[in-house]
Write an enzyme that holds these catalytic residues in place. Structure first.
Site, mmCIF file in Angstrom:
data_model
loop_
_atom_site.group_PDB
_atom_site.id
_atom_site.type_symbol
_atom_site.label_atom_id
_atom_site.label_comp_id
_atom_site.label_asym_id
_atom_site.label_seq_id
_atom_site.Cartn_x
_atom_site.Cartn_y
_atom_site.Cartn_z
ATOM 1 N N ARG A 18 -4.363 25.864 -17.465
ATOM 2 C CA ARG A 18 -4.252 25.745 -16.011
ATOM 3 C C ARG A 18 -5.437 26.403 -15.311
ATOM 4 O O ARG A 18 -5.956 25.878 -14.326
ATOM 5 C CB ARG A 18 -2.947 26.355 -15.502
ATOM 6 C CG ARG A 18 -2.732 26.106 -14.022
ATOM 7 C CD ARG A 18 -1.354 26.486 -13.570
ATOM 8 N NE ARG A 18 -1.160 27.924 -13.609
ATOM 9 C CZ ARG A 18 -0.052 28.530 -13.181
ATOM 10 N NH1 ARG A 18 0.956 27.819 -12.732
ATOM 11 N NH2 ARG A 18 0.057 29.840 -13.234
ATOM 12 N N LYS A 120 -4.518 26.709 -8.923
ATOM 13 C CA LYS A 120 -4.227 28.118 -8.697
ATOM 14 C C LYS A 120 -5.451 28.741 -8.043
ATOM 15 O O LYS A 120 -6.455 29.008 -8.694
ATOM 16 C CB LYS A 120 -3.939 28.798 -10.037
ATOM 17 C CG LYS A 120 -3.296 30.156 -9.921
ATOM 18 C CD LYS A 120 -1.818 30.053 -9.652
ATOM 19 C CE LYS A 120 -1.136 31.403 -9.793
ATOM 20 N NZ LYS A 120 0.303 31.336 -9.470
ATOM 21 N N GLU A 156 7.120 22.435 -2.092
ATOM 22 C CA GLU A 156 7.401 23.715 -2.733
ATOM 23 C C GLU A 156 7.379 24.824 -1.695
ATOM 24 O O GLU A 156 7.144 24.571 -0.508
ATOM 25 C CB GLU A 156 6.407 24.007 -3.855
ATOM 26 C CG GLU A 156 4.960 24.144 -3.416
ATOM 27 C CD GLU A 156 4.020 24.448 -4.589
ATOM 28 O OE1 GLU A 156 4.502 24.747 -5.700
ATOM 29 O OE2 GLU A 156 2.810 24.391 -4.387
#
Length: 276
Positions: A18, A120, A156
């Site tokens: 990620r 991220k 989210e």
């Protein structure tokens, strides 16, 4: 720390992957994934004295990060970067038990289509700070952001993915603008392979919220934080699981995943890396 005293790390390979994906999107050089995993092992081993004991509910939190470090002024990628890992012991997330929280539909947008919502990066959290302060002042624990294009579908929260239970179905949001949570992906596997639930990853219209039996936020620290109520303007959506305790299916998911992390339940191959 597991029951037998071993110190283990949960799925560092996926975290490495990620970070590499996020780096590419930000025009940063991806840190080699094998070196990432080895660095995590070395940092945890070097901080063995700070790893909380088994049964305490506490853990050693690991935060790898990268940043541009050369002297650049202007809108362009840096030419020099640093990779670092911060670790810190953290106490049990639910000190008095996992009590359901109340959240609200956000008045703001979190991420634009074709933007950076799926990676991220600090910028994704910075935009949520004003909104979370407002939510706290209004008595809510978090914001639930709808999609910014139509504001009709669930995406989210400011710091976690959201999951739902509907009968025998484990429902998660499928969207290209949300973070691909490792905890959520792990829960999807646990739901299907350990608990026999039907897993659906799809669009979730806001109008469907009253039809769910349970809801929860999932992330590294809490694993699952149960949601008892969602407020959308003048509408209050109260889930049958209530505001007293975590719903029964989410509790099974929580107990199973934490059991895997702590070594009480056999883990799928490759999920657990033993440090020492």
């Amino acid at each position: 720390t597991t029951e037998d005293g071993s110190i283990v790390c949960f799925r560092p390979d996926l975290n490495a992957s990620r970070m590499a994906d996020s780096a590419r999107r930000l025009e940063m050089p991806p840190f080699p994934e094998d070196r990432f995993v080895e660095a995590v092992k070395q940092v945890v081993a070097a901080n063995e004295a700070w790893v909380p004991p088994y049964g305490s509910g506490a853990t050693l939190y690991i935060r790898p990060f990268m940043f541009g470090s050369d002297a650049v002024i202007g809108v362009k990628p840096a030419t020099e970067y640093q990779f670092r890992i911060l670790v810190t012991p953290v106490g049990p997330y639910f000190k008095g038990g996992a009590k359901p929280i109340s959240i609200k539909i956000a008045d703001y947008d979190r991420a634009a289509p074709r933007g950076t919502g799926h990676i991220k990066a600090g910028l994704n959290y910075a935009m949520s700070l004003h909104a979370i302060v407002q939510a706290h002042n209004q008595g809510f624990a978090e914001n639930l952001y709808p999609d910014s294009a139509t504001r009709t579908k669930v995406e989210e929260t400011g710091g976690a993915n959201i999951i739902f239970i509907k009968g025998n179905k484990f429902v998660t949001v499928g969207s290209p603008t949300i973070l691909p949570s490792i905890t959520r992906r792990s829960l999807e596997y646990v739901a299907e392979k350990y608990l026999g639930l039907e897993v659906e990853e799809r669009d979730v219209p806001l109008t469907e919220l009253p039809e769910f039996d349970e809801a929860g936020l999932c992330g590294t620290a809490a694993v699952i934080s149960p949601v008892g109520k969602i407020t959308n303007g003048d509408q209050e959506i109260c889930f049958p699981s209530g505001m007293t305790e975590m719903g029964p299916t989410l509790k099974k998911l929580y107990d199973t995943l934490t059991g895997i992390q702590m070594g009480r339940i056999e883990a799928p191959e490759g999920w657990i890396y033993e440090i020492c």
